[in-house]
Design an enzyme around this catalytic site. Structure first.
Site, PDB file in Angstrom:
ATOM      1  N   SER A   1      -6.674   3.404  71.667  1.00 47.42           N
ATOM      2  CA  SER A   1      -5.461   3.346  72.446  1.00 47.42           C
ATOM      3  C   SER A   1      -4.389   2.803  71.523  1.00 47.42           C
ATOM      4  CB  SER A   1      -5.704   2.414  73.636  1.00 47.42           C
ATOM      5  OG  SER A   1      -4.836   2.741  74.673  1.00 47.42           O
TER       6      SER A   1
ATOM      7  N   ARG B   1     -18.165   1.493  69.833  1.00 47.59           N
ATOM      8  CA  ARG B   1     -18.070   2.764  70.561  1.00 47.59           C
ATOM      9  C   ARG B   1     -18.032   3.961  69.620  1.00 47.59           C
ATOM     10  NH1 ARG B   1     -14.426   2.234  76.034  1.00 47.59           N
ATOM     11  NH2 ARG B   1     -15.796   0.724  77.053  1.00 47.59           N
TER      12      ARG B   1
ATOM     13  N   GLU C   1     -14.774  -9.030  81.410  1.00 44.97           N
ATOM     14  CA  GLU C   1     -15.015  -8.079  82.501  1.00 44.97           C
ATOM     15  C   GLU C   1     -16.451  -8.179  82.976  1.00 44.97           C
ATOM     16  OE1 GLU C   1     -13.374  -3.719  82.450  1.00 44.97           O
ATOM     17  OE2 GLU C   1     -13.478  -4.483  80.410  1.00 44.97           O
TER      18      GLU C   1
ATOM     19  N   GLU D   1     -12.715   7.697  75.833  1.00 44.81           N
ATOM     20  CA  GLU D   1     -11.635   7.080  75.082  1.00 44.81           C
ATOM     21  C   GLU D   1     -12.204   6.107  74.051  1.00 44.81           C
ATOM     22  OE1 GLU D   1      -9.595   3.661  76.556  1.00 44.81           O
ATOM     23  OE2 GLU D   1      -9.315   3.673  74.382  1.00 44.81           O
TER      24      GLU D   1
ATOM     25  N   ARG E   1     -13.570  -9.536  76.159  1.00 52.25           N
ATOM     26  CA  ARG E   1     -13.146  -9.104  77.490  1.00 52.25           C
ATOM     27  C   ARG E   1     -14.051  -9.755  78.530  1.00 52.25           C
ATOM     28  NH1 ARG E   1     -10.411  -3.961  76.151  1.00 52.25           N
ATOM     29  NH2 ARG E   1      -9.275  -4.724  74.335  1.00 52.25           N
TER      30      ARG E   1
ATOM     31  N   ARG F   1     -21.519   1.079  78.750  1.00 50.10           N
ATOM     32  CA  ARG F   1     -20.270   1.273  78.013  1.00 50.10           C
ATOM     33  C   ARG F   1     -19.571  -0.038  77.697  1.00 50.10           C
ATOM     34  NH1 ARG F   1     -16.954   5.788  78.938  1.00 50.10           N
ATOM     35  NH2 ARG F   1     -15.243   4.360  79.368  1.00 50.10           N
ATOM     36  N   HIS F   2     -19.972  -1.108  78.339  1.00 55.34           N
ATOM     37  CA  HIS F   2     -19.210  -2.353  78.249  1.00 55.34           C
ATOM     38  C   HIS F   2     -19.942  -3.475  77.540  1.00 55.34           C
ATOM     39  CE1 HIS F   2     -16.940  -0.313  81.477  1.00 55.34           C
ATOM     40  NE2 HIS F   2     -15.923  -0.976  80.963  1.00 55.34           N
TER      41      HIS F   2
END
Lengths: 581, 581
Positions: free
Chosen positions: A504, A555, A346, A501, A344, A352-353
């Protein structure tokens, strides 16, 4: 074979610090100034250790010169190709040592964790092996000088901690259990000791420091002046003797970071999570496959995708293996899973990332209803949670001793918590904080909203794990199957751990006509690059209904243990600012 | 419950072509013109099938109109949410069907592989499930018209092949075994049949075509004129009824490519290879970990590395996990392995190369000698070879029926072939072809040289698997440990399968001083990006001697089966020209 004095008194101080109240603070919340102070201390401490080692070395060499012939000189030193151990010594690992070894000569390859001299005739060393196995070793000088001389005792005591040594020793039972070591009912009476690979005199980070909770997860180090300036306003109180370091210091000292018992334990738990995922799905008929990382189009949304020159074209790094899992189902598999990297792009610098992480993904044919998939995912996660609790009890306790956390609450079998998205929003409106009195059933949740809902559910149902089903159409991508009974929601779900979360998934559209219509409805051109090729796959032949989900391995590990950052659960965390080591 | 007539005569033609002499040719060597001819044929055949299906559909609908009330009309059609099967039917997979099911009503979800009408009252369908499980189904019209009517028989016969159907049927024993199906001792007497997901009338590639050896592995399709022009000079002889397609056609029809029995079998063998690698190493105390793909420096040589913009920096894709395996050893693990993607930006358009492939990598502490590592790698490969021979006998036979190959010769236990590089060169000089009379012990081997040596060794030692040890210093990178007894060679080896390299490995330098010296000797700046960080890891603390190796999973599968291209062993082969699907 000489017999060293059996049963010695263990050293009084435990060599690796057990956690203190100070050390047990949430690492993420510790202020930068405290971290800076801590690091300054660590450096001072290390410098002190270095000087002590120098003094010991000097004393040792002068002592040697002054004394008579060293009858043990063949029994220690730097390992060379001529180094010989007794032919009758038995190779052991610490895990294996048992009653049957008592009185026998064994051979061990381990790290010197630390050492402590007791006068000139005896030295205690703590030896460590993988799996946080430690044992007390004793080198005691024999009046005859063989096999252990005073010179040898001094030399052993002067070995830098974290050097790798080859040791020959006789196994004995200590007078009382050595509490500071994992092997507490045996000790090693050293007869030979050779350094195989020396550690530097001054470690960049000591093992004790590496095993403290990390004080600061920022990827940017505060400038030194600032840190020094703020030292005076650091919180007072009973400071731990060994200060914590920042994540940056840890990663710059990756070897010591990894050797820390807490990191070894986290890595061992991670291995079990992965194994439990794989073995459970295999037992249910799932087949593993490897999706590609390099893909020809940014089909799942272009914003957060890494792109790169690829010969005359452009390539992208896969953000998820979903399309390829679906292709496997279309290609004749009933159930598939894959474990591999996802990417990712991002620019999120949070605990968290990460830009690269390990995905645990599965996809399966649906017979009657997509809840078959949802329950399979629920089952595999419950299997993982129950499995690590049982298999990794010791490792979990060790992690908690550094990063304290409450037990991860699970629903009783048969009482799993599954709410629809609308039910979740209703709960928030009715029992949640003031600010959520008007949350809508048709808008996706924010992270704080998830947190609030998780807290409500924990209180009400006593579980840290729950499922939110039937997400609104607006919150799901073009491939999500609409609920035939209510097209405003989808046959899609999220799973939560400690109100965050971690999964998904849902049913995907398997009919190309329905898929194209939904793509248009979502305002996407069904002929755009990547999309067209995706839809075409479902036009090639009949594809059964199917669904699946993707879990972030890092996670799951981090949230289960309630670690302050997902970076602690990764082997080599990748962030927008960090690509090394 | 109605009882269809028990025991029917199976259709005479086997539905998926068994390999013929023509089909069994080495796909890579088949000429482009033959491939083109084949594809033209395939298109013609598919068009014919389409027209036949249209006729059948027309006949079916007109027939329905002309006839009396259809008493079976609830028992077939497109599946909807109202579709109901008998409440007492038992869900089965084909693998599970046994004597106990005879006379019972079962429910099956499968692909229609093909169908063949016998008059207006009976149709034979072949149903297929994952794992190449097939069974014969029969829909026979009942004089009463229920549960199967003439209309239903026609409708079932008109279902496009590769549609996914839900079938309810009574299990019966056929009069004689149905040789064309994997389940040959049972057949299904269909009572209900619903199409869950229809296939198109005209498949891009039929299953039979997909199961033929691939004719052409080029990533560039020959222009059509050229293909047509050369049709006349295509090799004559008994041409197979179903022509082969090119790899491009296969990848453009990925669904049918994957459904082909040969590809399902290759994928199943690949899964076993991976599982055997993992389970063997786990049993030897190896721990799995995940190395990063995104790295901050092209430390292993910059030429063949993919580079990409990474926020304000540049990132590279890992060409091997080696450094990270070493960091794991430095970080306190005794033995590690990893399975994951590795990337090579080589513009090589050959059947041996891919830009992304799956690496099977391991690294371990060395106790006395690096041959501990070499033997471990040898053991794991022998375990894989023996394991798949036993576990995948059926799949291997299936692959050989499409891509014929000789049995993979293995040395008898205790007679493994391990030559030094110098011994290999000597063998080539003394017994190899003329052109290798002067090969040097100090220069790396070329691919043709490897082939020639492999042939000599196969003849002499009757093995397709051997090890070449002690590669010359000049042929190994800076991290390779020199042989202390002879610094012109290294403690490094390659492994070969069918005369092609599949593994490269050796002992790495674990001492930072020695490492820096060798880096300089190799003409590399030890302070260059990536190199400095690498050497620094060994300066952080004492690191034991260690070594390892990396295996290409795709190559092991492809070379074991002697496939014409490694692309057949990959799930989604990536080449300089191919990133889709």
């Amino acid at each position: 074979m000489a017999e060293p004095s059996a049963g010695s008194v263990p050293p009084t101080e435990p060599p690796v610090e057990t956690p203190t109240a100070e050390g047990a603070e949430d690492g993420a919340s510790t202020s930068k100034k405290a971290a800076k102070k801590a690091e300054a201390k660590a450096k001072k401490e290390a410098e002190k250790a270095r000087r002590a080692a120098e003094r010991a070395a000097a004393a040792s060499s002068s002592g040697t010169a002054a004394q008579a012939e060293d009858l043990a000189k063949e029994n220690y030193g730097q390992e060379t190709h001529e180094t010989k151990l007794s032919p009758n010594s038995v190779e052991v690992t610490l895990k294996e040592i048992s009653e049957e070894h008592v009185g026998k000569t064994v051979e061990l390859r381990a790290w010197i964790q630390n050492s402590r001299a007791q006068g000139a005739k005896m030295v205690f060393v703590e030896l460590r092996e993988e799996g946080n196995w430690t044992i007390q070793g004793i080198a005691a000088a024999n009046p005859e000088g063989a096999p252990v001389s005073r010179q040898m005792v001094k030399w052993v005591g002067g070995i830098n901690p974290e050097s790798f040594v080859v040791v020959e020793a006789v196994v004995q039972k200590p007078l009382e259990p050595v509490k500071s070591c994992k092997v507490s009912y045996f000790e090693l009476h050293i007869t030979k000791c050779f350094v195989h690979a020396p550690a530097p005199t001054m470690l960049g980070m000591t093992l004790a420091a590496a095993n403290k909770p990390i004080a600061n997860f920022s990827d940017e180090e505060a400038p030194v002046e600032q840190a020094v300036e703020k030292l005076s306003i650091a919180p007072a109180g009973e400071a731990s003797a060994i200060p914590a370091a920042s994540m940056l210091t840890h990663l710059d000292n990756i070897v010591m970071h990894k050797r820390a018992p807490v990191q070894q334990a986290i890595a061992d738990i991670r291995i079990e999570v992965k194994d439990l995922f794989r073995s459970f799905l295999k037992s249910k008929g799932f087949k593993e496959f490897e999706p590609p990382c390099l893909i020809g189009a940014a089909s799942e949304g272009g914003a957060n995708v890494f792109r790169m020159p690829y010969f005359e074209k452009e390539a992208f790094l896969a953000q998820s293996p979903q399309f390829y899992k679906q292709f496997e189902i279309a290609g004749g598999r009933k159930r598939v899973f894959c474990i591999g990297p996802v990417f990712r792009a991002e620019n999120s610098n949070t605990p968290r990332h990460m830009t690269e992480f390990t995905g645990l993904d599965m996809e399966m044919e649906i017979k009657k209803d997509y809840h078959e998939v949802m329950h399979m995912l629920e089952d595999v996660l419950l299997h993982i949670f129950r499995g690590i609790k049982e298999r990794c009890a010791e490792e979990i306790a060790l992690v908690r001793s550094v990063y304290p956390s409450e037990d991860f609450l699970l629903p009783e079998p048969g009482k799993e918590v599954r709410l629809t998205f609308a039910e979740g929003q209703k709960l928030l409106r009715e029992e949640g904080p003031e600010e959520y009195r008007d949350v809508s059933d048709e808008e996706d949740m924010s992270t704080p909203q998830e947190k609030a809902l998780g807290a409500l559910i924990r209180k009400k149902y006593k579980t840290d794990f729950f499922v939110l089903d039937k997400f609104p159409d607006s919150a799901r991508p073009f491939y999500a199957k609409e609920d035939p009974a209510n097209p405003r929601v989808t046959n899609a779900y999220d799973f939560f751990m400690r109100a965050q979360e971690i999964l998904s998934g849902g049913q995907r559209i398997n009919d190309p006509v329905e898929l194209e219509a939904r793509i248009r409805k979502k305002g996407v051109d069904p002929n755009s690059p990547g999309i067209k090729e995706y839809v075409d796959v479902f036009r090639q032949a009949g594809v059964p209904a199917h669904g699946g989900g993707g879990i972030g391995l890092d996670r799951v590990v981090a949230w289960y243990l309630n670690l302050p950052s997902v970076h602690l659960a990764a082997y080599y965390p990748r962030t927008p600012k960090r690509l090394l080591p």
